[in-house]
Design a protein around this motif. Structure first.
Motif, short mmCIF file in Angstrom:
data_model
loop_
_atom_site.label_atom_id
_atom_site.label_comp_id
_atom_site.label_asym_id
_atom_site.label_seq_id
_atom_site.Cartn_x
_atom_site.Cartn_y
_atom_site.Cartn_z
N ALA A 6 -0.91 15.63 12.72
CA ALA A 6 -0.61 15.44 13.39
C ALA A 6 1.41 15.52 13.89
O ALA A 6 2.20 15.60 12.55
CB ALA A 6 -0.41 14.15 14.46
N GLY A 7 2.25 16.02 15.23
CA GLY A 7 3.28 16.54 14.24
C GLY A 7 3.63 17.19 15.68
O GLY A 7 2.61 17.53 16.59
N GLU A 8 5.26 17.15 16.07
CA GLU A 8 5.49 17.96 17.23
C GLU A 8 5.96 19.54 16.95
O GLU A 8 5.66 20.13 15.90
CB GLU A 8 6.65 17.41 17.84
N HIS A 9 5.65 20.07 18.02
CA HIS A 9 5.41 21.80 17.66
C HIS A 9 7.10 22.24 16.27
O HIS A 9 8.27 21.37 16.81
CB HIS A 9 5.61 22.58 18.79
N LEU A 98 -9.79 14.73 27.87
CA LEU A 98 -10.40 15.54 26.81
C LEU A 98 -10.17 15.35 25.21
O LEU A 98 -10.73 15.81 25.04
CB LEU A 98 -9.31 16.99 28.40
N ILE A 99 -8.79 15.30 25.09
CA ILE A 99 -8.55 14.42 23.68
C ILE A 99 -9.50 13.75 23.58
O ILE A 99 -10.88 14.39 22.18
CB ILE A 99 -7.07 14.41 23.08
N THR A 100 -10.01 12.95 23.52
CA THR A 100 -10.65 12.49 23.07
C THR A 100 -11.87 12.17 22.94
O THR A 100 -12.70 11.81 21.95
CB THR A 100 -10.43 10.48 24.18
N ASP A 101 -12.50 12.82 24.48
CA ASP A 101 -13.79 13.22 24.51
C ASP A 101 -14.12 14.41 23.85
O ASP A 101 -15.56 14.85 22.91
CB ASP A 101 -14.41 13.80 25.86
N SER A 102 -13.41 15.44 22.85
CA SER A 102 -13.54 16.78 22.05
C SER A 102 -13.69 16.25 20.68
O SER A 102 -14.11 16.46 19.80
CB SER A 102 -11.99 17.93 22.28
N LYS A 127 1.73 9.46 20.84
CA LYS A 127 1.07 9.20 21.92
C LYS A 127 0.03 9.56 21.72
O LYS A 127 -1.04 10.40 22.41
CB LYS A 127 2.06 10.59 21.98
N LEU A 128 -0.66 10.03 20.23
CA LEU A 128 -2.22 10.29 19.87
C LEU A 128 -3.00 8.84 20.71
O LEU A 128 -2.48 7.54 20.79
CB LEU A 128 -2.66 10.62 18.62
N PRO A 129 -4.02 9.34 21.80
CA PRO A 129 -5.19 8.35 22.22
C PRO A 129 -5.78 7.97 20.33
O PRO A 129 -5.30 8.01 19.58
CB PRO A 129 -6.29 9.37 22.01
N ALA A 134 -7.10 6.57 14.34
CA ALA A 134 -7.56 5.89 12.84
C ALA A 134 -7.69 7.11 12.10
O ALA A 134 -8.02 6.69 11.25
CB ALA A 134 -8.88 5.40 13.49
N LYS A 135 -7.67 8.20 12.74
CA LYS A 135 -8.55 9.71 11.85
C LYS A 135 -7.33 10.03 10.66
O LYS A 135 -7.46 11.69 10.67
CB LYS A 135 -9.18 10.81 13.12
N LEU A 136 -6.16 9.92 11.90
CA LEU A 136 -4.93 10.54 11.02
C LEU A 136 -4.72 10.36 9.14
O LEU A 136 -4.32 9.56 8.81
CB LEU A 136 -3.59 9.75 12.10
#
Length: 140
Positions: A6-9, A98-102, A127-129, A134-136
């Motif tokens: 994860a990280g910004e653009h 949608l992020i959580t579901d995906s 900002k992550l759900p 937990a998967k980061l």
């Protein structure tokens, strides 16, 4: 297993993902797929990794994106790892639900078919759900 970078653009997620994919090929006993929204990384990947450009296919929603992933796995039972750059764009995950579901669907697919997913998400860690935190594996 699902792992998240994860990280910004502009923080180097794609480079990290490409390096991770290229380095994993030496120890891989199965096939490795790299999914992206363009073909611009074609020459940065070893020729032993298959690049799939999702923009070549008429995918317009989250369910179609998940079906597309399942189709890739169904076509090749030797897939060991799938790397997905720009996961939020590829999966049409536009909000937290949608992020959580995906991510939970990736978990199901991963467990059922024994495929490891490594995805990059253009979002700061804070900002992550919760399911994604937990998967980061890397926060840039």
């Amino acid at each position: 297993m699902v792992e998240i970078i994860a990280g910004e653009h502009g923080k180097g997620k794609s480079k990290y993902l490409l390096d991770k994919a290229n380095n994993s090929i030496a120890a891989a006993s199965g096939n490795i797929i790299f999914i992206d929204k363009s073909g611009k990384h074609m020459y940065e990947l070893t020729n032993k990794i298959r690049l799939v450009n999702v923009s070549d296919y008429p995918i317009t929603g989250k369910d179609e994106a998940m079906g597309f992933l399942c189709g890739i796995i169904a076509a090749d039972h030797d897939i060991q790892e799938i790397y997905i750059d720009s996961f939020l764009d590829v999966a049409f995950a536009t909000d937290e639900s949608l992020i959580t579901d995906s991510i939970s669907k990736l978990d199901v697919i991963s467990e059922k078919f024994g495929v490891r997913f490594v995805v990059s998400i253009a979002m700061d860690e804070d900002k992550l759900p919760e399911c994604a935190k937990a998967k980061l594996i890397v926060s840039l």
